[in-house]
Enzyme design. Structure first.
Site, PDB file in Angstrom:
ATOM      1  N   SER A 143       0.880  -1.184   0.000  1.00 21.36           N
ATOM      2  CA  SER A 143       0.000   0.000   0.000  1.00 21.36           C
ATOM      3  C   SER A 143       0.905   1.218   0.000  1.00 21.36           C
ATOM      4  O   SER A 143       2.101   1.124   0.341  1.00 21.36           O
ATOM      5  CB  SER A 143      -0.844  -0.015   1.277  1.00 21.36           C
ATOM      6  N   TYR A 156      -2.076  -1.244  10.427  1.00 17.38           N
ATOM      7  CA  TYR A 156      -2.040  -1.357   8.962  1.00 17.38           C
ATOM      8  C   TYR A 156      -0.715  -0.799   8.430  1.00 17.38           C
ATOM      9  O   TYR A 156      -0.033  -1.447   7.627  1.00 17.38           O
ATOM     10  CB  TYR A 156      -3.232  -0.602   8.371  1.00 17.38           C
TER      11      TYR A 156
END
Ligand code: NAD
Length: 267
Positions: A143, A156
């Site tokens: 990401s 995350y």
């Protein structure tokens, strides 16, 4: 055009979203595809049939809850018996947003397990056979949050930074495996920004609520904050890049973390 005839790919979390788009791109190039994810009844069969229609000679669902290392080991053993994995796409992921001090410990554990530790398990079990065959591709869907942080995403961001680091270690350890002709063994990350899938739905809904529930305005506001192109990505764009990374032409692209983020991480 990348030809994946005779190759087998495992794409984790491929029953929907980015994983499904990657599986579709690989199927279109002729790969056998191991489909995986938390599937609703009938969903896995539907996905496998669709991949067959796109050109995959064989698409089979392999279940495993990625929070359970034993389940991952069993799945990888079943895949070895199925012919082994030439292309490993660690795509499955989960998200939860909350300030660090309010993040539940169980949520931290689950996000680290699914988004990071599962990739360690699949990679450690798949890479030696890739090296022995002289061809292998590890494509980890990280990401922008593997490259930069945002608030309220502690587990995350930690997991995705970890995934970028893990991929770089694999790239170094397997850099000399295979040859230019065989395609070598590479390990890379793709680092998407805002991409239209269900994982972003809670964040979109929260932002839309600030605009009377207007989804388009909510997305526009999220993009304005971080993604300079002001455009979301479609999952198929990530699939196309994953397919290109599988090409023998990409034998020297390894240890990279490639943003698909409209300039987010260029700032
Ligand atoms: P998604 O929610 O549509 O898909 C997530 C997939 O992970 C599903 O197939 C699900 O079955 C699987 N999964 C979740 N928990 C699992 C578990 N315990 N065991 C097995 N499978 C599990 O979301 P997506 O956007 O397609 O996400 C794919 C990847 O892309 C994730 O790693 C995500 O972090 C990453 N990503 C997405 C975006 C975005 O904007 N959509 C941006 C950057 C990175």
């Amino acid at each position: 055009m990348t030809d994946l005839a005779g190759r087998t790919a495992l794409v984790t979390g491929s029953v929907q979203g980015i994983g499904l788009a990657v599986a579709e791109a690989l199927a279109g190039a002729g790969a056998r595809v191991a489909v995986h994810g938390l599937a609703a009844p009938g969903q896995a069969e539907e996905v496998c049939a669709g991949l067959g229609e796109l050109g995959s000679p064989e698409a089979v669902f392999f279940p495993a809850d990625l929070r359970d290392p034993e389940a991952i080991s069993s799945m990888m053993a079943a895949l070895e018996a199925w012919g082994g994995v030439d292309v490993l796409v660690n795509n499955a992921g989960i998200q939860h947003t909350a300030p660090l001090a309010e993040m539940p410990r169980e949520t931290w554990d689950a996000i680290l397990a699914v988004n990071l530790s599962a990739a360690f398990e699949t990679m450690r079990l798949a890479l030696p056979s890739m090296a022995a065959r002289g061809f292998g591709r590890v494509i980890n869907i990280a990401s922008v949050h593997g490259l930069v942080a945002s608030k309220d995403k502690a587990p995350y961001v930690a997991a995705k930074f970890g995934l970028v680091g893990l991929s770089r270690v694999a790239a170094l350890e397997y850099a000399t495996a295979g040859t230019k002709a065989s395609g070598g063994v590479t390990a890379n990350c793709i680092c998407p920004g805002w991409t239209e899938t269900s994982i972003i739905a809670p964040q979109v809904a929260a932002r839309a609520a600030m605009f009377g529930g207007d989804r388009d305005k909510g997305i526009a506001d999220l993009l304005a904050e971080k993604q300079p192109s002001q455009r979301t990505s479609d999952p198929g764009e990530i699939g196309a890049l994953a397919l290109w990374l599988c090409s023998p032409l990409a034998h020297n692209v390894t240890g990279a973390a490639i943003p698909v983020d409209g300039g987010w991480t260029a700032q």
